[in-house]
Design a protein around this motif. Structure first.
Motif, PDB file in Angstrom:
ATOM      1  N   GLY A  68       3.453   0.922  17.074  1.00 39.74           N
ATOM      2  CA  GLY A  68       3.401  -0.515  17.289  1.00 39.74           C
ATOM      3  C   GLY A  68       3.354  -1.342  16.025  1.00 39.74           C
ATOM      4  O   GLY A  68       3.076  -2.544  16.077  1.00 39.74           O
ATOM      5  N   LEU A  69       3.629  -0.730  14.884  1.00 41.56           N
ATOM      6  CA  LEU A  69       3.673  -1.490  13.635  1.00 41.56           C
ATOM      7  C   LEU A  69       4.766  -2.558  13.725  1.00 41.56           C
ATOM      8  O   LEU A  69       5.844  -2.300  14.275  1.00 41.56           O
ATOM      9  CB  LEU A  69       3.981  -0.528  12.483  1.00 41.56           C
ATOM     10  N   PRO A  70       4.531  -3.776  13.223  1.00 39.74           N
ATOM     11  CA  PRO A  70       5.580  -4.804  13.269  1.00 39.74           C
ATOM     12  C   PRO A  70       6.883  -4.316  12.650  1.00 39.74           C
ATOM     13  O   PRO A  70       6.876  -3.508  11.707  1.00 39.74           O
ATOM     14  CB  PRO A  70       4.975  -5.957  12.460  1.00 39.74           C
ATOM     15  N   VAL A  71       7.993  -4.801  13.182  1.00 40.64           N
ATOM     16  CA  VAL A  71       9.307  -4.317  12.755  1.00 40.64           C
ATOM     17  C   VAL A  71       9.492  -4.455  11.249  1.00 40.64           C
ATOM     18  O   VAL A  71       9.993  -3.530  10.582  1.00 40.64           O
ATOM     19  CB  VAL A  71      10.420  -5.060  13.525  1.00 40.64           C
ATOM     20  N   LYS A  72       9.117  -5.580  10.685  1.00 43.39           N
ATOM     21  CA  LYS A  72       9.293  -5.761   9.240  1.00 43.39           C
ATOM     22  C   LYS A  72       8.510  -4.722   8.453  1.00 43.39           C
ATOM     23  O   LYS A  72       8.975  -4.238   7.408  1.00 43.39           O
ATOM     24  CB  LYS A  72       8.882  -7.178   8.829  1.00 43.39           C
ATOM     25  N   GLU A  73       7.329  -4.372   8.932  1.00 48.72           N
ATOM     26  CA  GLU A  73       6.530  -3.355   8.250  1.00 48.72           C
ATOM     27  C   GLU A  73       7.164  -1.971   8.410  1.00 48.72           C
ATOM     28  O   GLU A  73       7.160  -1.170   7.474  1.00 48.72           O
ATOM     29  CB  GLU A  73       5.101  -3.351   8.801  1.00 48.72           C
ATOM     30  N   GLN A  74       7.690  -1.691   9.602  1.00 49.96           N
ATOM     31  CA  GLN A  74       8.408  -0.426   9.804  1.00 49.96           C
ATOM     32  C   GLN A  74       9.551  -0.307   8.807  1.00 49.96           C
ATOM     33  O   GLN A  74       9.716   0.738   8.149  1.00 49.96           O
ATOM     34  CB  GLN A  74       8.959  -0.346  11.225  1.00 49.96           C
ATOM     35  N   GLN A  75      10.334  -1.340   8.695  1.00 46.95           N
ATOM     36  CA  GLN A  75      11.495  -1.300   7.816  1.00 46.95           C
ATOM     37  C   GLN A  75      11.079  -1.218   6.355  1.00 46.95           C
ATOM     38  O   GLN A  75      11.709  -0.491   5.560  1.00 46.95           O
ATOM     39  CB  GLN A  75      12.378  -2.521   8.074  1.00 46.95           C
ATOM     40  N   LYS A  76      10.044  -1.916   5.998  1.00 52.85           N
ATOM     41  CA  LYS A  76       9.537  -1.859   4.624  1.00 52.85           C
ATOM     42  C   LYS A  76       9.096  -0.440   4.278  1.00 52.85           C
ATOM     43  O   LYS A  76       9.418   0.076   3.194  1.00 52.85           O
ATOM     44  CB  LYS A  76       8.377  -2.844   4.464  1.00 52.85           C
ATOM     45  N   GLU A  77       8.361   0.191   5.187  1.00 54.72           N
ATOM     46  CA  GLU A  77       7.917   1.568   4.949  1.00 54.72           C
ATOM     47  C   GLU A  77       9.109   2.521   4.830  1.00 54.72           C
ATOM     48  O   GLU A  77       9.111   3.412   3.971  1.00 54.72           O
ATOM     49  CB  GLU A  77       6.998   2.030   6.071  1.00 54.72           C
ATOM     50  N   LEU A  79      12.184   1.855   3.837  1.00 60.50           N
ATOM     51  CA  LEU A  79      12.884   1.647   2.573  1.00 60.50           C
ATOM     52  C   LEU A  79      12.096   2.200   1.393  1.00 60.50           C
ATOM     53  O   LEU A  79      12.683   2.718   0.431  1.00 60.50           O
ATOM     54  CB  LEU A  79      13.169   0.159   2.370  1.00 60.50           C
ATOM     55  N   GLU A  80      10.794   2.122   1.462  1.00 59.46           N
ATOM     56  CA  GLU A  80       9.971   2.696   0.391  1.00 59.46           C
ATOM     57  C   GLU A  80      10.151   4.210   0.316  1.00 59.46           C
ATOM     58  O   GLU A  80      10.231   4.785  -0.770  1.00 59.46           O
ATOM     59  CB  GLU A  80       8.491   2.335   0.612  1.00 59.46           C
ATOM     60  N   LEU A  81      10.214   4.858   1.482  1.00 57.57           N
ATOM     61  CA  LEU A  81      10.425   6.306   1.495  1.00 57.57           C
ATOM     62  C   LEU A  81      11.805   6.661   0.940  1.00 57.57           C
ATOM     63  O   LEU A  81      11.949   7.584   0.126  1.00 57.57           O
ATOM     64  CB  LEU A  81      10.278   6.845   2.917  1.00 57.57           C
ATOM     65  N   LEU A  82      12.824   5.933   1.374  1.00 54.61           N
ATOM     66  CA  LEU A  82      14.178   6.222   0.915  1.00 54.61           C
ATOM     67  C   LEU A  82      14.350   5.880  -0.565  1.00 54.61           C
ATOM     68  O   LEU A  82      15.047   6.598  -1.293  1.00 54.61           O
ATOM     69  CB  LEU A  82      15.184   5.462   1.772  1.00 54.61           C
ATOM     70  N   ASP A  83      13.729   4.800  -1.015  1.00 58.30           N
ATOM     71  CA  ASP A  83      13.777   4.461  -2.445  1.00 58.30           C
ATOM     72  C   ASP A  83      13.149   5.572  -3.284  1.00 58.30           C
ATOM     73  O   ASP A  83      13.648   5.909  -4.363  1.00 58.30           O
ATOM     74  CB  ASP A  83      13.036   3.147  -2.707  1.00 58.30           C
TER      75      ASP A  83
END
Length: 526
Positions: A68-77, A79-83
């Motif tokens: 249930g993490l907010p979508v923006k936080e999901q996407q931020k996490e 991208l951090e992993l992929l970066d």
């Protein structure tokens, strides 16, 4: 080569590069003060090694950090992993998209995952498709994305409430409940195989994935059912009443074997270049080889993993060799060498290694040594998969050790010659200079076929270097001059070579450029 006393033409017939000749250029300047010396026009072969990490979504192990993490936080996490993977020279991510007969993507077959939204069957709000997001972001970073599925787990103990959309409710005849609270598909049922194959086909046809990946959960580990036998009595009775003559164990193994073979055929019939990989438990059977002891997946998980490798029903094989090099009974190199001997069809053998061994210098040394052992034992197709991305983030010493050591140079994924041998066409390349920079640009006659580019470059009297770039890139910038590390002498750019790399890792011949000539010449990539 020694310099001849007479002067040669400026480029010494670059066309002879087709035969990989070495030529000597006359001394002179390019109008900006750079005196050129003899240069060997031998662009290097880029390193080849599969460098992947698992990203687990079940129980929110790696992503997202909670349901249930907010979508923006999901996407931020994400991208951090992929970066992180891109910055540390990984080239693949194995992303779990089906942890419990659910979906971290928009599926018409199974419900949205509880681990994503906090409620099974509920789509992200605002809407987005996580798998498409991950694929796009991974490819933008030059990373392959392999969609990881659990074929038989129907519900996890940490999977939230079993709602109306769960397969436990919609397909009750195919699932059984285990004593620890898990629900499991009955692998012996034809309908189970058909359902899982439909999921695989859906993923392969609708998503631009690079691989389908299964882990070690076939029949469940005994602890999931309080060490009692798997509750498939009804299916077994039906089999014997129809005249079945196999033992119960062979009957179970046969169902799994049929499924694995069908998955491979399904993937290849839809998109031949999508790879299929399995990461079984690291020991096939105790006593194979003789010094090995431990868990017997053949007898307990009913997984005849050796057969799948022998038959070539996979494109890559990732046995989970989570033990140390000197572990008595489960030695990493001993087991890897045994699996190597079983690789009858010469598929990729990229072992899974456990990255979390307590942290510190010994942890780093162990992981680096395992990578080096793998390189030595499997030089034709090097690679490992790290379980999981979490320890790489947790232990900076380990991540830095990899980047400064075995992952110092970027690497392409090894080719899969049994899938496609045709090389991409040579790219069209040109360059311009200004403000002390060289700007290299390129295009390709079939850009959809290109997954990566390799730009090789050489400064005066120095070794070649290279940069691997994602397929969407069309430009790379270099300094016109650099100072040599040993003498501090100013060195000018001499030669540039660009290749295109296809989805199967096949690499084109070189498009060659000299720094004082904008006309590319083809060069063979051997």
């Amino acid at each position: 080569m020694k310099r001849k006393s007479h002067k040669l033409p400026l480029l010494c017939l670059l066309s002879v590069l087709l035969a990989w000749s070495c030529k000597t250029h006359r001394s002179g300047t390019d109008g900006q003060g750079w005196a050129r010396a003899s240069i060997k026009l031998h662009p290097p072969v880029a390193e080849r090694e599969f460098r992947a990490a698992w990203v687990a979504t079940v129980a929110n192990i790696n992503w997202p950090s909670k349901p249930g993490l907010p979508v923006k936080e999901q996407q931020k996490e994400a991208l951090e992993l992929l970066d992180f993977l891109e910055a540390h020279h990984f080239n693949a991510v194995i992303f779990q998209v089906r942890p419990q007969a659910d979906a971290l993507y928009d599926s018409k077959i199974e419900p949205w995952s509880y681990f994503l939204t906090g409620k099974q069957g509920q789509a992200p709000e605002p809407y987005y498709d996580p798998l498409r997001f991950w694929i796009k972001a991974a490819h933008e970073r030059g990373l392959e994305l392999h969609a990881w599925l659990n074929p038989y787990r129907a519900h996890h103990v940490n999977g939230g409430e079993i709602g109306r959309a769960s397969v436990v409710k919609t397909m009750p005849e195919l699932v059984v409940k285990l004593k620890q609270g898990y629900w499991w598909f009955d692998p012996s049922r034809k309908e189970t195989r058909e359902h899982a194959l439909a999921v695989v086909k859906d993923l392969v046809t609708r998503y631009d994935i690079d691989g389908i990946h299964f882990d070690d959960y076939f029949y469940p580990y005994p602890s999931y059912n309080n060490d009692e036998d798997f509750p498939d009595e009804e299916s077994w009775k039906n089999y014997t009443q129809r005249g079945g003559r196999l033992s119960r164990a062979d009957w179970r193994r046969g169902s799994v074997n049929t499924f694995v073979k069908e998955v491979y055929s399904t993937v290849k019939s839809e998109k031949p270049l999508v790879k299929f990989g399995i990461s079984p438990f690291g020991i096939w059977r105790p006593g194979h080889p003789a010094s090995v002891s431990g868990f017997d997946q053949y007898d307990i998980l009913y997984a005849d993993a050796r057969l799948w490798l022998n038959k070539g029903w996979v494109d890559y094989f990732t046995p989970q060799l989570y033990w140390k090099i000197n572990k008595e009974g489960q030695s990493f190199p001993v087991l890897l060498n045994w699996w190597k001997g079983e690789n009858k069809k010469n598929r990729h053998l990229w072992p899974g290694i456990r990255a979390d061994l307590g942290g510190g210098e010994q942890n780093t040394d162990e992981i680096i040594n395992q990578i080096m052992i793998t390189r030595g034992m499997l030089p034709e197709s090097k690679g490992v998969v790290h379980w999981s991305i979490a320890p790489l983030l947790k232990y900076p010493e380990l991540a830095d050790g990899l980047l400064k050591g075995p992952y110092k140079k970027e690497a392409l994924v090894p080719e899969s010659p049994w899938l496609k041998k045709k090389r991409p066409d040579v790219p069209v390349v040109n360059w311009s200079s200004g403000n002390g920079k060289i700007k290299i640009k390129w295009s390709h006659p079939d850009e959809k076929e290109v997954f990566r580019w390799v730009v090789r470059y050489q400064y005066e009297d120095t070794e070649w270097n290279y940069k691997i770039l994602p397929g969407k890139k069309r430009m790379f910038e270099l300094d016109r001059f650099v100072n040599a590390e040993d003498t501090g002498k100013r060195k000018g750019i001499g030669h540039i070579a660009v290749t295109a790399v296809g989805r199967n890792g096949n690499e084109s011949d070189f498009a060659m450029l000299a720094a004082d000539d904008k006309t590319p010449t083809a060069g063979k990539n051997k």
